[in-house]
Design a protein around this motif. Sequence first.
Motif, PDB file in Angstrom:
ATOM      1  N   ILE A  82       0.721  -1.216   0.040  1.00 30.45           N
ATOM      2  CA  ILE A  82       0.224   0.072  -0.136  1.00 30.45           C
ATOM      3  C   ILE A  82       0.975   1.264   0.038  1.00 30.45           C
ATOM      4  CG2 ILE A  82      -1.461   1.389   1.473  1.00 30.45           C
ATOM      5  CD1 ILE A  82      -3.102  -1.323   2.144  1.00 30.45           C
ATOM      6  N   TYR A  83       1.791   1.341   0.800  1.00 36.23           N
ATOM      7  CA  TYR A  83       2.702   2.552   0.755  1.00 36.23           C
ATOM      8  C   TYR A  83       3.465   2.625  -0.437  1.00 36.23           C
ATOM      9  CZ  TYR A  83       2.684   4.745   5.310  1.00 36.23           C
ATOM     10  OH  TYR A  83       2.231   5.781   6.365  1.00 36.23           O
ATOM     11  N   LEU A  84       3.984   1.731  -1.231  1.00 32.22           N
ATOM     12  CA  LEU A  84       4.487   1.766  -2.376  1.00 32.22           C
ATOM     13  C   LEU A  84       3.660   2.218  -3.407  1.00 32.22           C
ATOM     14  CD1 LEU A  84       7.099   1.635  -4.100  1.00 32.22           C
ATOM     15  CD2 LEU A  84       6.729  -0.909  -4.289  1.00 32.22           C
ATOM     16  N   SER A  85       2.325   1.399  -3.624  1.00 33.14           N
ATOM     17  CA  SER A  85       1.537   2.089  -4.539  1.00 33.14           C
ATOM     18  C   SER A  85       0.881   3.121  -4.571  1.00 33.14           C
ATOM     19  CB  SER A  85       0.308   0.879  -4.801  1.00 33.14           C
ATOM     20  OG  SER A  85      -0.260   0.819  -3.758  1.00 33.14           O
ATOM     21  N   SER A  86       0.626   3.459  -3.158  1.00 35.76           N
ATOM     22  CA  SER A  86      -0.203   4.850  -2.768  1.00 35.76           C
ATOM     23  C   SER A  86       0.636   6.136  -2.732  1.00 35.76           C
ATOM     24  CB  SER A  86      -1.228   4.674  -1.548  1.00 35.76           C
ATOM     25  OG  SER A  86      -2.172   3.976  -2.127  1.00 35.76           O
ATOM     26  N   PHE A  87       1.723   5.736  -1.986  1.00 36.93           N
ATOM     27  CA  PHE A  87       2.462   7.022  -1.664  1.00 36.93           C
ATOM     28  C   PHE A  87       4.087   7.025  -2.307  1.00 36.93           C
ATOM     29  CE2 PHE A  87      -0.157   5.969   2.042  1.00 36.93           C
ATOM     30  CZ  PHE A  87      -0.983   6.954   1.777  1.00 36.93           C
ATOM     31  N   ASN A  88       4.361   6.007  -3.220  1.00 43.25           N
ATOM     32  CA  ASN A  88       5.551   5.737  -3.710  1.00 43.25           C
ATOM     33  C   ASN A  88       6.878   5.800  -2.658  1.00 43.25           C
ATOM     34  OD1 ASN A  88       7.120   5.169  -5.914  1.00 43.25           O
ATOM     35  ND2 ASN A  88       7.829   7.612  -6.172  1.00 43.25           N
ATOM     36  N   ILE A  89       6.535   5.180  -1.485  1.00 47.13           N
ATOM     37  CA  ILE A  89       7.329   5.225  -0.510  1.00 47.13           C
ATOM     38  C   ILE A  89       7.600   3.400  -0.035  1.00 47.13           C
ATOM     39  CG2 ILE A  89       7.867   5.304   2.202  1.00 47.13           C
ATOM     40  CD1 ILE A  89       5.949   7.861   1.787  1.00 47.13           C
ATOM     41  N   LYS A  90       8.925   3.204  -0.146  1.00 43.35           N
ATOM     42  CA  LYS A  90       9.483   1.642  -0.024  1.00 43.35           C
ATOM     43  C   LYS A  90       9.671   1.709   1.548  1.00 43.35           C
ATOM     44  CE  LYS A  90      11.767   1.556  -4.406  1.00 43.35           C
ATOM     45  NZ  LYS A  90      12.922   1.207  -5.013  1.00 43.35           N
ATOM     46  N   LEU A  91       8.910   0.544   2.181  1.00 43.32           N
ATOM     47  CA  LEU A  91       8.943  -0.026   3.346  1.00 43.32           C
ATOM     48  C   LEU A  91       9.891  -1.128   3.458  1.00 43.32           C
ATOM     49  CD1 LEU A  91       5.635   1.277   5.069  1.00 43.32           C
ATOM     50  CD2 LEU A  91       8.052   2.474   5.209  1.00 43.32           C
ATOM     51  N   PRO A  92      10.242  -1.481   4.618  1.00 42.93           N
ATOM     52  CA  PRO A  92      10.994  -2.777   4.744  1.00 42.93           C
ATOM     53  C   PRO A  92       9.840  -3.863   4.858  1.00 42.93           C
ATOM     54  CG  PRO A  92      11.480  -1.423   6.519  1.00 42.93           C
ATOM     55  CD  PRO A  92      10.518  -0.744   5.577  1.00 42.93           C
ATOM     56  N   ARG A  93      10.025  -5.344   4.576  1.00 38.69           N
ATOM     57  CA  ARG A  93       9.046  -6.123   4.349  1.00 38.69           C
ATOM     58  C   ARG A  93       8.554  -6.753   5.692  1.00 38.69           C
ATOM     59  NH1 ARG A  93       5.794  -9.501   4.689  1.00 38.69           N
ATOM     60  NH2 ARG A  93       5.360 -11.193   3.371  1.00 38.69           N
ATOM     61  N   THR A  94       9.291  -6.711   6.923  1.00 36.73           N
ATOM     62  CA  THR A  94       8.814  -7.052   7.962  1.00 36.73           C
ATOM     63  C   THR A  94       8.205  -6.079   8.970  1.00 36.73           C
ATOM     64  OG1 THR A  94      10.960  -6.900   9.093  1.00 36.73           O
ATOM     65  CG2 THR A  94      10.594  -9.052   7.933  1.00 36.73           C
ATOM     66  N   THR A  95       7.346  -6.516   9.948  1.00 33.03           N
ATOM     67  CA  THR A  95       6.681  -5.551  10.832  1.00 33.03           C
ATOM     68  C   THR A  95       7.750  -4.949  11.537  1.00 33.03           C
ATOM     69  OG1 THR A  95       4.811  -7.103  10.961  1.00 33.03           O
ATOM     70  CG2 THR A  95       5.044  -5.391  12.689  1.00 33.03           C
ATOM     71  N   GLU A  96       8.608  -5.907  12.194  1.00 32.27           N
ATOM     72  CA  GLU A  96       9.747  -5.446  13.194  1.00 32.27           C
ATOM     73  C   GLU A  96      10.622  -4.320  12.562  1.00 32.27           C
ATOM     74  OE1 GLU A  96      12.119  -4.646  16.282  1.00 32.27           O
ATOM     75  OE2 GLU A  96      10.483  -6.269  16.078  1.00 32.27           O
ATOM     76  N   ARG A  97      11.035  -4.463  11.300  1.00 34.28           N
ATOM     77  CA  ARG A  97      11.645  -3.549  10.541  1.00 34.28           C
ATOM     78  C   ARG A  97      10.759  -2.124  10.271  1.00 34.28           C
ATOM     79  NH1 ARG A  97      14.814  -5.178   5.709  1.00 34.28           N
ATOM     80  NH2 ARG A  97      15.818  -3.338   6.033  1.00 34.28           N
ATOM     81  N   GLN A  98       9.529  -2.665   9.962  1.00 37.06           N
ATOM     82  CA  GLN A  98       8.608  -1.267   9.663  1.00 37.06           C
ATOM     83  C   GLN A  98       8.737  -0.642  10.911  1.00 37.06           C
ATOM     84  OE1 GLN A  98       5.018  -2.832   8.079  1.00 37.06           O
ATOM     85  NE2 GLN A  98       6.172  -3.532   6.040  1.00 37.06           N
ATOM     86  N   SER A  99       8.710  -1.198  12.108  1.00 39.75           N
ATOM     87  CA  SER A  99       8.194  -0.662  13.495  1.00 39.75           C
ATOM     88  C   SER A  99       9.385   0.416  14.055  1.00 39.75           C
ATOM     89  CB  SER A  99       7.877  -1.721  14.555  1.00 39.75           C
ATOM     90  OG  SER A  99       9.351  -2.130  14.908  1.00 39.75           O
TER      91      SER A  99
END
Length: 167
Positions: A82-99
């Motif tokens: 969702i972050y990549l397609s809507s906001f063009n922001i790359k987030l890490p794959r895991t919840t731990e890293r996203q946190s």
Amino acid sequence: MTKNLKVSCCSIILLFILSACSSSAPVASKSPNVQTQPEKTPQEDLPSVLLGNEFDIWEGTPYRYGGANKQGIDCSALIQKIYLSSFNIKLPRTTERQSRQGYPINKNKLQVGDLVFFKTSLTENHVGIFIGKGQFLHASSSQGVMISALNNSYWRSKYWQSRRILN
């Protein structure tokens, strides 16, 4: 039609369109006792619209640990996509890293697009995206992609932190 007549017709039509766009809307009178909230600008509503579109796309997609497509998706993959397609922001794959992305914010300061994190067990975390009005979009392990209330007794008891990625 002659060439000059075509040009004249096109010019008149263009003039009509431009003059219609420049007209001002009538001003509505307001009662001095009526309190109104400031209208949101289209840019402020954009995250809500984008997340609504994402929900339409993903709603009902079953949960699958490690999944990352419409056949099955887990919570962190959903947030990442969702972050990549809507906001063009790359987030890490895991919840731990996203946190660890963005910066922490107080739960009572949540804005549309903020990430909300939960500790669902001693070793498991969960992530969703705040969509406003006390609700968040996420991939539930029991019901797939859905919207839940933050003040639901289960989610309230598991709440861990919120983080802001969008400015």
